[in-house]
Scaffold this active site. Sequence first.
Site, PDB file in Angstrom:
ATOM      1  CD  GLU A  91      -2.732   1.177   2.512  1.00  0.00           C
ATOM      2  OE1 GLU A  91      -2.708   0.219   3.295  1.00  0.00           O
ATOM      3  OE2 GLU A  91      -3.430   2.198   2.668  1.00  0.00           O
ATOM      4  NE  ARG A 124       2.865  -8.112  10.179  1.00  0.00           N
ATOM      5  CZ  ARG A 124       2.769  -7.016   9.406  1.00  0.00           C
ATOM      6  NH1 ARG A 124       3.630  -6.027   9.503  1.00  0.00           N
ATOM      7  NH2 ARG A 124       1.806  -6.900   8.548  1.00  0.00           N
ATOM      8  CE  LYS A 153       3.167   0.067   5.023  1.00  0.00           C
ATOM      9  NZ  LYS A 153       2.417   0.142   3.790  1.00  0.00           N
TER      10      LYS A 153
HETATM   11  P1  ATP Z   1       1.230  -1.637   7.993  1.00  0.00           P
HETATM   12  O1  ATP Z   1       0.313  -2.658   8.588  1.00  0.00           O
HETATM   13  O2  ATP Z   1       2.314  -1.152   8.908  1.00  0.00           O
HETATM   14  O3  ATP Z   1       0.533  -0.561   7.215  1.00  0.00           O
HETATM   15  P2  ATP Z   1       1.467  -3.470   5.888  1.00  0.00           P
HETATM   16  O4  ATP Z   1       2.032  -4.757   6.280  1.00  0.00           O
HETATM   17  O5  ATP Z   1       0.024  -3.423   5.728  1.00  0.00           O
HETATM   18  O6  ATP Z   1       2.028  -2.410   6.897  1.00  0.00           O
HETATM   19  P3  ATP Z   1       1.783  -3.230   3.083  1.00  0.00           P
HETATM   20  O7  ATP Z   1       2.290  -2.116   2.281  1.00  0.00           O
HETATM   21  O8  ATP Z   1       0.341  -3.567   2.931  1.00  0.00           O
HETATM   22  O9  ATP Z   1       2.134  -2.902   4.583  1.00  0.00           O
HETATM   23  O10 ATP Z   1       2.671  -4.507   2.883  1.00  0.00           O
HETATM   24  C1  ATP Z   1       2.960  -5.059   1.622  1.00  0.00           C
HETATM   25  C2  ATP Z   1       3.319  -6.497   1.804  1.00  0.00           C
HETATM   26  O11 ATP Z   1       4.439  -6.628   2.678  1.00  0.00           O
HETATM   27  C3  ATP Z   1       2.191  -7.264   2.431  1.00  0.00           C
HETATM   28  O12 ATP Z   1       1.992  -8.454   1.678  1.00  0.00           O
HETATM   29  C4  ATP Z   1       2.640  -7.559   3.812  1.00  0.00           C
HETATM   30  O13 ATP Z   1       2.151  -8.796   4.225  1.00  0.00           O
HETATM   31  C5  ATP Z   1       4.164  -7.556   3.688  1.00  0.00           C
HETATM   32  N1  ATP Z   1       4.792  -7.148   4.936  1.00  0.00           N
HETATM   33  C6  ATP Z   1       4.623  -5.990   5.588  1.00  0.00           C
HETATM   34  N2  ATP Z   1       5.314  -5.972   6.742  1.00  0.00           N
HETATM   35  C7  ATP Z   1       5.959  -7.151   6.820  1.00  0.00           C
HETATM   36  C8  ATP Z   1       6.835  -7.757   7.773  1.00  0.00           C
HETATM   37  N3  ATP Z   1       7.199  -7.124   8.890  1.00  0.00           N
HETATM   38  N4  ATP Z   1       7.310  -8.989   7.509  1.00  0.00           N
HETATM   39  C9  ATP Z   1       6.954  -9.630   6.387  1.00  0.00           C
HETATM   40  N5  ATP Z   1       6.135  -9.133   5.457  1.00  0.00           N
HETATM   41  C10 ATP Z   1       5.630  -7.906   5.664  1.00  0.00           C
HETATM   42 MG    MG Z   2      -1.346  -3.735   4.374  1.00  0.00          MG
END
Ligand code: ATP
Ligand code: MG
Length: 564
Positions: free
Chosen positions: A37, A263, A273
Amino acid sequence: MGRNDSRFPADFIRQIVAEDIKTNKWGGRVVTRFPPEPNGFLHIGHAKSICLNFGIAAENKGGLCNLRFDDTNPSKEEAEYIESIIEDVRWLGFDWQERLFFASDYFEQMYDYAVQLIKAGKAYVCDLTAEEIREYRGTLTSPGKNSPYRSRSAAENLDLFERMRAGEFPDGSRTLRAKIDMTSPNLNMRDPVMYRILHATHPRTGDKWCIYPTYDWAHGLEDSIEGITHSICTLEFDNHRPLYDWFLDRLGIHHPQQIEFARLNLTYTVMSKRKLLQLVREGLVNGWDDPRLPTICGLRRRGYSPASIRNFCRRIGVNKFNSTVDMALLEHCVREDLNRTSPRVMAVLRPLKLVIDNYPQDKVEELEAINNPEDTDAGTRKVPFSRELYIEREDFMEEPVKKFYRLAPGREVRLRYAYFVKCTNVVKDKSGKVIELHCTYDPATRGGDAPDGRKVKATLHWVSAAHSLGAEVRLYDHLFTKKNPDDVEEGGDFKSNLNPNSLEVLSSCRVEPSLGDAKPGSRYQFERLGYFCTDHDSSETKLIFNRTVSLRDPWAKIQKKQIS
Ligand code: ATP
Ligand code: MG
C-alpha cells in the site's frame, strides 16, 4: 548460494508451490505478487515479503511476480511513496518487467463485481453510521445483530449504490456491505463493509470516484483479476481468508490460494508504518532514509548492500510462528558481504598527532597497501607516509592498563604497511591533555617486520597529516535502548525508549587521500574500525561517511556459544 543449498531447506511455502507444480494444480503456473500500500516507505519486513514472492517466481520455470500498488485508500497515499517503493524493489534486485499494476485500475471491474453481488442478494446498502456499525457488530463473545437496512430489495440497493457512486450522498452516510452472517464466530464475516463514501481526490483516478473499496473487498479481487496462483500474505490475514473465499466463490471467479506466513520483527527497532511515520514527522530521525531506520532507503544510506539484505531474508527463512529476529543477525549478514567486497582504507576518527623525530622533514614515501585481502584481484594502492602522522587517540595510553598493548611511552608498535615506531615523548596542553606524541622509527622495519626478529604486540592504522583529508563520520547505534521498544510503562509510549546516543557525529576525522573522490554510496572497510559508506550528501569539498557496522561480530559469538 543457490536455492538448493542444503543449509536452506525449502520452507513450507516453497513446498506447497512445488507440490502444486507436481499435481499441475494451476496448469504448472506460478504467479505471485508483492502488493504494497503506497502509504509509507518500505522496510526490512517488506524485504522479507519481496524476497519470498519474487524469489519463488524466479525459482520456478515461467514463474512471474507482479508489483502491484494497493492504492485503494486515497486519504493516506501519496505519489512520493510510489516512487520510493519502485526504487527500493529495483535496488533489492528484482524485476517485474511490464507487470506494474495499480489496484485503482480495477475500480470499474470491482464496481461491476459489487453490482453482481447486489443483484444476487449478497450485498446491501446500509445507512448505519460507522459507530452504529461497530455497535451492531457484537464482540468475540456476543453475536452481532442485523442492520435494519439489511432486507432492502436488490433493486433498491442497486439504485442507492449507483447514487452513492454518482456523489449524491455525503461522506460516511452510507456503505455497501456484504450480506453474510451477523452471528458468525468470525467477526470478519459479520456483514463487512465493501464500499465507503469518501469525496477525496485519488492520486491516479483523480475525482472520478467518491466511493472507495475497503481492503477486505479489494484485495482478493486484485489477486483474482491478475490470475495470481499463490497469494502470500502475513499471518494476521488468516481469519480474513474465509471472507475472501466467500467473495470469490459467490462471484465465481479465479480463486488463488492464500498462504500466510509470520511477519518479520527485529530487536531494537520498530517496523510499523504508523510508528515510522511518527518518528519522521516528529523529527525524531532525519527523514525516511535516516540510517538508523529499518527502512530500505535507510539501510541503503547506511551502507547495506542488496545482497546482504537478500541473504538475511534467506537465513531467517519463512514459517508460521511470530518471533523476533536478533538485529545482530542482520548485522552479521552485512559484515559477511562487505568483508568479501569492500576495499580496505585507513581513516582516523579521533586524531592524535604523531611526529617521527628521526624521519627526514620533507621525505614522503608511497607505501604499498593491500586493497582487499579477501579478494586477490583487488590489487594494491599507494599510501603516503611522512614525518607527521595521525593515529587514533584511543590507540595511546600514557599509563597503559593491563592488556593494553598499543602505544605508550617507551613502547614500540607497528604502523600498518610502514615501520615500527617507539614513543619517546608526550606533549600536553595546559589542561594536561595529550596533544602530540613524539616517536622514533626504525628504518630497517620498512614493510612491517624487524630483521632482528623482535616482535611488537600491536599494529596501528594511521594517516599522513599533510596528505590526509578531513571528513565527517557518523557513527550509529540502535535507535532504541530496549530490545522491544514497545516494552513501556503503562500509558507510556515507544518513543520513551529512543536511544539518545543513537547518532554520534565526528567532524574532525582524517582519511587517506585515496578517498578524495569517494562517490556517494561507495563502501569501504576503514581498517580496524568497521565498514563505512559514503553518504549521499558527501562531496569532494566535504567528505561524509556513515558507519554501516563495526568489525566486531556479536552474532558469531552467539552462534559459537550455541554450538559449544
Ligand atoms: P502496515 O500494517 O504497517 O501498514 P502493511 O504490512 O500493511 O504495513 P503493506 O504495504 O500492505 O504494509 O505490505 C505489503 C506487503 O508486505 C504485504 O503483503 C505484507 O504482508 C508484507 N509485509 C509488511 N510488513 C511485513 C513484515 N514485517 N514482515 C513480512 N512481510 C511484511
Ligand atoms: Mg497492508
